[in-house]
Design a protein around this motif. Structure first.
Motif, short mmCIF file in Angstrom:
data_model
loop_
_atom_site.label_atom_id
_atom_site.label_comp_id
_atom_site.label_asym_id
_atom_site.label_seq_id
_atom_site.Cartn_x
_atom_site.Cartn_y
_atom_site.Cartn_z
N ILE A 1 39.35 42.72 38.49
CA ILE A 1 40.67 42.76 39.13
C ILE A 1 40.63 43.68 40.34
N ASN B 1 40.71 42.35 44.16
CA ASN B 1 41.92 42.71 44.89
C ASN B 1 41.64 43.56 46.11
N HIS C 1 40.65 41.00 48.59
CA HIS C 1 41.71 40.04 48.89
C HIS C 1 42.87 40.69 49.62
N SER C 2 43.19 41.94 49.25
CA SER C 2 44.38 42.56 49.83
C SER C 2 44.23 42.78 51.33
N ALA D 1 45.46 47.75 46.47
CA ALA D 1 45.03 47.29 45.15
C ALA D 1 45.80 48.04 44.06
N GLY E 1 49.17 46.73 43.95
CA GLY E 1 49.19 45.29 43.70
C GLY E 1 49.89 44.54 44.81
N SER F 1 47.68 40.97 46.08
CA SER F 1 46.56 40.97 45.16
C SER F 1 46.26 39.54 44.70
N VAL G 1 46.38 39.95 38.86
CA VAL G 1 47.24 41.03 38.41
C VAL G 1 46.84 41.36 36.98
N ALA H 1 47.75 36.17 40.49
CA ALA H 1 49.07 36.59 40.96
C ALA H 1 50.01 35.38 41.09
#
Lengths: 476, 775
Positions: free
Chosen positions: B296, B300, B303-304, B635, B638, B641, B644, B654
């Motif tokens: 996670i 994240n 990705h974030s 992250a 969140g 993200s 989650v 998410a």
């Protein structure tokens, strides 16, 4: 002590034997039926993590292979479009060559120009080719048509690139990534910047420094005011300011005795001495308007006429004063590009067409050719105009060559993708062998094992039944 | 009539023996039955005349044939078998929960997730491929939850078994205490041994021993006292109950009635259950949670800082709520480093990019993050201060971000659109700079003369008082010392280097230094000029998106003096802070001023027309950042993200992404086919994750499965070994105490014959007596 054997003991031990033999038989049966040696981690804990790794890599390799073949489809269809474009370009070239034939009339030039326009439109639509929903030549901006024909603020038609120079990188092998596109900007690009050339109307030359304009442009030199050296009684004519075309210093030879006057050693013109707005012409269209009424009688000698003026490359929006030096910097207020002009030999006002060497991409070359053909007959020197079109044809050919380079790059990309795909497939076959070796049962061995277990089970059953028949009771 | 007495005793002894055989035969298949044997002895002899005459036979005892040592060993071995059995059963359940190897297990699913990313990289704008990534990730999350729930159920099952086991133990100890009471009574009335009660007692002890390791002590009269873990649970007629208690850490303790101190259980079913709850199953749960947590966080993180389809977000909401840690009813005053967020926030920076939808122009704002000093409200304020972005914290503790109409925001693609600082490169003012940053070794009283715009020399003298340590002077201190007496020009520190600029600008501005005593200009590495300004400064423009792995400060400094686009051989070097040359850019003839040049890792720079100079140490620099958020604040909150949740129990894709896969942030820029963040996500497939001891997710998971297999296979082996041992002890015990039908039949024959013989004897005595009577 002798080991006492009781009935319970013999029953239980028989039961264990039979149970054990049957369980072994069952296990070997399962093994044969499944064909897999490992059906749960505890079957071979030492091999399980290797097996999982192999299986994952198998999945990965399959994905790589698919990526490569998809990439290849994309590259191949881009190549097909370019192939078509190349054919189109050859046809366009033939049409232009015909159009440059000196015997053609104005309307013939127009016809050819219209044909060129058609080729231009076709070429643009090829450059906007799509595979599925994706524009092939837009770099990573695949969601919008990369090429568009627009008319800019100065009225010039240009083909604008909306794409970017991004490469789409695909994984096609372990730690192996290939680009699967070539941005249009690299295929339909212009070449290395060369010298800037001028049509030579005004006498300007390329200055020092690198220009950063692209394609073709128009440099306008306008006349501001004329000044005459003194001593002769010669004065400027009434329309000198508005109609003179000379720029820089020019020599006027006057022979009042013979009544002749000449500009820059050109042909002598006769005058009477009463003219107030006499037009003195040079050989290249230089004009000076003179008032001859005040000319000293019997004057024989030279007068220097100096024309001052300005330059503009944005259609007259902004003007830069001519300094008659080796480097005048003229800035295009529309796009900020700078032109370095050598004005030391400028002779007259007028409009020079400027061509930024090497900066004509294939579209601009076609536009320039089309416009050149269309306008050739309205210029004073049709032959010179057609020669300029011919020079654009060189740029056009260079553009074609660059397109062919792109085509061959696509070809090599495609074959690299193909070899990557087959390499990955080979790897996969070997990996599958490994997987099979790790998790598959050796069937012949397993069957033999099963038969042995079957025999053992039968013996256990037989022995049990025999032993259980025995009892002292039978003999009492 | 002693002859009759002898015969009678023989008859009754033989009868008892026959009845014993009968009882043995009847119980031949009764589990735990010990065969009985009649022990006879000669009767008390009587003195007849001068001789003692035998008194017949008497039954000395009916003996249980058994071997107490073997009984104990069987009992102990049974405990061990039971324990191994429980462990094996449970581990088989755990193994089945993982369900590997299979084409649908978590391993394959993780592979599919990355495979679908690999596929997406080929056509990042393809909505069906995007959907594929989201679906595969959701399936991965589901597998995590399923395995976690199955293993968790097993763990729960083990815990409830522990409760059941304690109930069973209590039932048994109560019964043993009751038997003790009975035994005391029987013992009081008669001398005979109550074999049935003792057998029952033995069975109960066997049963108890299967649950827990016990130590049994003789309490006299056949009674036993029982201890568990050194504590008396059966004490004569009384028993004490045990109970299980699950602590907060999930560890289960066994407590004895009236005591808070946990019992030390060493073997038996109960030990098996306890061990399983602590290590066998509990460890898998922890491993799975750690794996999910690391996945996670790492997914994240990447990705974030990506950009979704469409070039940015209009609205985003954080997933993890801020908690009111200090309980004052206000959320904003919590430090972001201790606001109850599931992931740690580091010191670092967050870059917020605002994209103008119409023009595509991007403006970037840097927010410094300090988790120990910044409160949630501070963060909201900093975000709000970004022009075009509105941030707020709602009542549930979630952060909401919204862009102004007509713009979008994201945290990715470090677009270094502006110079971090132009020290002096091609500037309109005259300037002289140092070649490097401090510290500088100056000496007190050192001085140089400087002339501004051709004016008279001004003398700059350095004194020790101006510096903390003049032999290690910082650029800032030097600048302050110079500014203290310099008129018409200004010293500044730009990008660590010192630069002196004239106040006037244009071609007439000028600077020139004459080094004086102590040669401070040489010590500073300060160019001495003369330097001149120019009417049209060189425009330096940065573009592109940095794709390097590390933050980098790039200096641009000319090699030689000249005019951009004009001077033959003119070059500008791009050098990083460590002095490594990253690129050499040709800007002489052939370079069109304003054309972007590739520097390194996606950074491009363009130089406008104008003069640049190496002899005055001209330079400009930019800071390129590898990560839009190296503080992990996104992250942790969140925001944008991919996954989650915090563990295998609640991992999920998410909601935003599941609802709309165009929210998948696969790009770093606005282009539709920009797959750079997909490629970064893809790199996580083989990347060693620090949280997992530098193993990749796949490797870590394979490790868990291998552990499960290893443990299960060992448990299987252990179980089989213990069963064999138990069987062998049981066989030996059976051999001692079991009823052999043949043996009993033979005994029956023997005793029958003895009975017949005794009867004959009586009949003989009778005849003898009859003869006597008939005399």
């Amino acid at each position: 002590m002798v080991f006492r054997v009781t009935q319970n003991l013999s029953y239980e031990s028989a039961q264990q034997q039979v149970q054990g033999a049957y369980s072994r038989l069952y296990t070997s049966q399962l093994l044969v039926a499944r064909g897999k040696r490992i059906s749960k981690p505890s079957d071979d804990p030492n091999a399980i993590s290797r097996l999982l790794d192999f299986k994952n890599r198998h999945g990965e390799l399959q994905r790589y292979s698919q990526n490569a073949s998809q990439g290849r489809a994309f590259v191949d269809s881009a190549a097909a479009s370019l192939q078509e474009a190349s054919t189109l370009i050859q046809q366009a070239r033939e049409a232009v060559i015909q159009g440059l034939n000196g015997t053609l009339s104005a309307s013939d030039h127009d016809t050819v120009a219209t044909a060129v326009d058609g080729f231009l439109q076709d070429l643009i639509s090829l450059a906007n080719s799509k595979v599925g929903a994706r524009f092939v030549f837009g770099g990573t901006a695949t969601d919008q048509p990369p090429y568009e024909l627009v008319r800019d603020a100065s009225g010039q038609e240009r083909v604008v690139y909306h794409g970017d120079d991004g490469r789409i990188v695909s994984e096609v092998g372990p730690s192996l990534s290939f680009e699967t596109n070539i941005p249009g900007g690299e295929i339909f690009r212009h070449g290395a910047r060369g010298a800037t050339s001028y049509s030579g109307v005004t006498g300007v030359r390329a200055g020092l420094g690198t220009d950063n304009g692209v394609g073709v442009d128009e440099l306008i030199a306008r006349h501001g005011a004329t000044a005459l050296s003194g001593g002769s009684g010669l004065a400027l004519g009434a329309s000198s300011t508005t109609a003179d075309t000379i720029l820089g210093s020019h020599v006027i030879d006057i022979d009042a005795v013979a009544g002749t006057i000449a500009l820059d050693g050109g042909p002598a013109q006769s005058f009477t001495g009463t003219e107030t707005d006499y037009v003195l012409k040079g050989t290249d269209g230089e004009l000076v308007h003179l008032d001859l009424t005040g000319l000293s009688a019997g004057f024989q000698g030279q007068v220097t006429a100096t024309g001052m003026g300005d330059l503009s490359i944005d259609g007259g929006r902004t003007w830069t004063a001519i300094s008659f030096s080796s480097n005048d910097r003229v800035v295009d207020s529309l796009n900020g590009s700078t032109l370095n002009v050598d004005t030391s030999a400028i002779r007259r006002a007028g409009t020079d067409s400027v061509s930024y060497g090497g900066t004509l991409d294939i579209f601009s070359a076609l536009v320039a050719i089309r416009d050149g053909l269309r306008n050739a007959d309205s210029t004073s020197d049709v032959g010179a105009a057609l020669n300029r079109v011919r020079s654009y044809l060189d740029e056009f050919d260079a553009g074609h060559n660059r397109l062919l380079e792109g085509l061959s790059e696509l070809g090599s990309l495609s074959s690299r993708l193909e070899s990557a795909e087959s390499r990955v497939d080979d790897l996969d076959v070997r990996l599958q062998e490994l997987i099979s070796k790790t998790e598959d049962v050796d069937i012949s061995e397993a069957v033999i094992q099963m038969q042995q277990n079957e025999t053992a089970y039968q013996s256990a059953l037989l022995v049990t039944s025999r032993v259980n028949q025995l009892s002292l009771m039978n003999y009492l | 009539m002693f002859g009759f007495d002898t015969g009678l005793s023989a008859l009754s002894a033989a009868r008892l023996a026959i009845e014993t055989v009968g009882n043995n035969l009847a119980n031949a298949t009764t589990p735990g039955y010990s065969r009985n044997r009649v022990l006879t002895a000669t009767g008390t002899p009587t003195l007849v005349g001068r001789f003692y005459q035998g008194g017949g036979v008497r039954v000395a005892a009916v003996d249980r044939v058994t071997d107490d040592l073997l009984v104990t060993r069987v009992r102990e071995q049974s405990q061990e078998v039971e324990r191994r059995n429980v462990i094996l059963d449970t581990l088989l359940g755990v193994e089945a929960a993982f369900g590997e190897p299979s084409t649908s297990g978590l391993s394959a699913q993780l592979g599919s997730m990355f495979d679908s990313l690999s596929s997406l990289a080929t056509a990042p704008e393809d909505i069906s491929l995007r959907k594929g990534v989201v679906l595969n990730a959701a399936a991965t999350a589901e597998q995590f939850r399923r395995i976690r729930s199955d293993v968790g159920d097993t763990l729960g099952g083990v815990r409830s078994l522990i409760k059941d086991t304690t109930a069973d133990i209590n039932r048994i100890t109560e019964s043993i205490a009751a038997i003790n009471t009975e035994l005391a009574k029987t013992q009081g009335f008669q001398g005979g041994t109550p074999n049935a009660l003792l057998d029952r007692q033995g069975q109960l002890l066997d049963e108890l021993a299967q649950y827990v390791d016990i130590s049994v002590t003789d309490a006299g009269a056949g009674r036993v006292n029982v201890q568990i873990g050194g504590q008396m649970v059966v004490n004569y007629n009384a028993s004490r109950e045990v109970s299980a208690q699950t602590g907060e850490d999930g560890e289960v303790d066994i407590l004895l009635e009236g005591s808070d101190y946990p019992l030390d259980i060493r073997s038996g079913k109960l030990k098996g259950f306890l061990e399983l709850s602590e290590t066998g199953v509990g460890e898998r749960v922890r491993d799975l949670d750690a794996l999910a947590n690391a996945l996670i966080l790492n997914v994240n993180r990447v990705h974030s800082t990506g950009v979704p389809a469409g070039g940015g977000f209009e609205v985003l909401r954080s997933h993890y709520p801020v908690q009111d840690q200090d309980g004052d009813g206000s959320l904003g005053d919590e430090l972001i480093g201790s606001a109850g967020l599931p992931f740690e926030i580091q010191d670092g920076r967050l870059w917020v990019s605002i994209v103008d939808e119409a023009s595509g122009a991007v403006s970037q704002t840097r927010i410094d993050i300090d988790p120990q000093a910044q409160t949630v409200a501070d963060l909201v304020q900093s975000l709000n201060a970004v022009s075009g972005l509105n941030a707020s914290l709602d009542a549930t503790g979630r952060l909401s971000l919204a862009a102004d109409p007509g713009s979008r925001f994201h945290f990715g693609g470090i677009l270094t659109s502006d110079l971090a600082g132009n020290g002096s490169l091609g500037s309109s003012q005259a300037s002289l700079a140092t070649a490097a940053g401090g510290p500088f070794n100056l000496s007190a009283g050192a001085s140089f003369d400087i002339s501004v715009d051709g004016g008279a020399n001004q003398t700059i003298t350095f004194s020790a008082a101006q510096f903390a340590d003049i032999s290690s002077a910082t650029a800032e201190e030097v600048a302050a010392a110079i500014n203290g007496s310099l008129v018409g020009a200004q010293a500044e520190v730009v990008g660590d280097r010192l630069v002196i600029r004239s106040a006037s600008s244009g071609a007439t501005s000028g600077l020139s230094i004459t080094d004086g005593s102590g040669s401070p200009a040489a010590a500073l590495g300060l160019a001495t000029g003369p330097a001149a300004g120019q009417d049209n400064p060189v425009a330096v423009t940065i573009s592109g998106e940095y794709s390097g792995d590390m933050d980098e400060r790039v200096f641009f400094q000319p090699v030689g003096d000249g005019t951009i686009g004009l001077t033959p051989g003119l070059q500008i070097q791009a050098v990083n802070a460590q002095g490594k040359v990253l690129a050499v850019l040709d800007v002489g003839p052939g370079y069109s001023p304003g054309d972007p040049l590739e520097v390194v890792d996606g950074i491009k720079v363009a130089f406008g027309a104008g003069a640049v100079s190496a002899s005055t140490n001209e330079y400009a620099f930019l800071d390129a950042f590898a990560d839009g958020d190296d503080s992990d604040v996104l992250a942790a909150f969140g925001i944008n993200s991919f996954f989650v949740g915090t563990s295998a129990e609640d991992i999920e894709v998410a909601d935003d992404l599941r609802a709309d896969s165009s929210m998948l942030a696969g790009a770093l820029g606005p282009a539709a086919s920009d797959n750079r963040n997909v490629v970064r996500l893809l790199a996580l497939r083989d990347a060693g994750l620090g949280e997992l001891g530098d193993l990749s997710a796949q490797e870590y998971y394979s490790g868990i499965v291998a552990d499960v297999g290893q443990t299960t296979s060992r448990a299987q082996l252990n179980y089989e070994t213990e069963v064999l041992l138990r069987d062998s002890f049981e066989n030996r015990l059976e051999s001692v105490r079991g009823v052999s039908v043949d043996e009993e039949l033979a005994a029956l024959q023997r005793h029958e014959q003895a009975y017949q013989a005794a009867a004959r004897y009586i009949s003989a005595i009778n005849e003898v007596t009859q003869v006597l009577f008939n005399l």
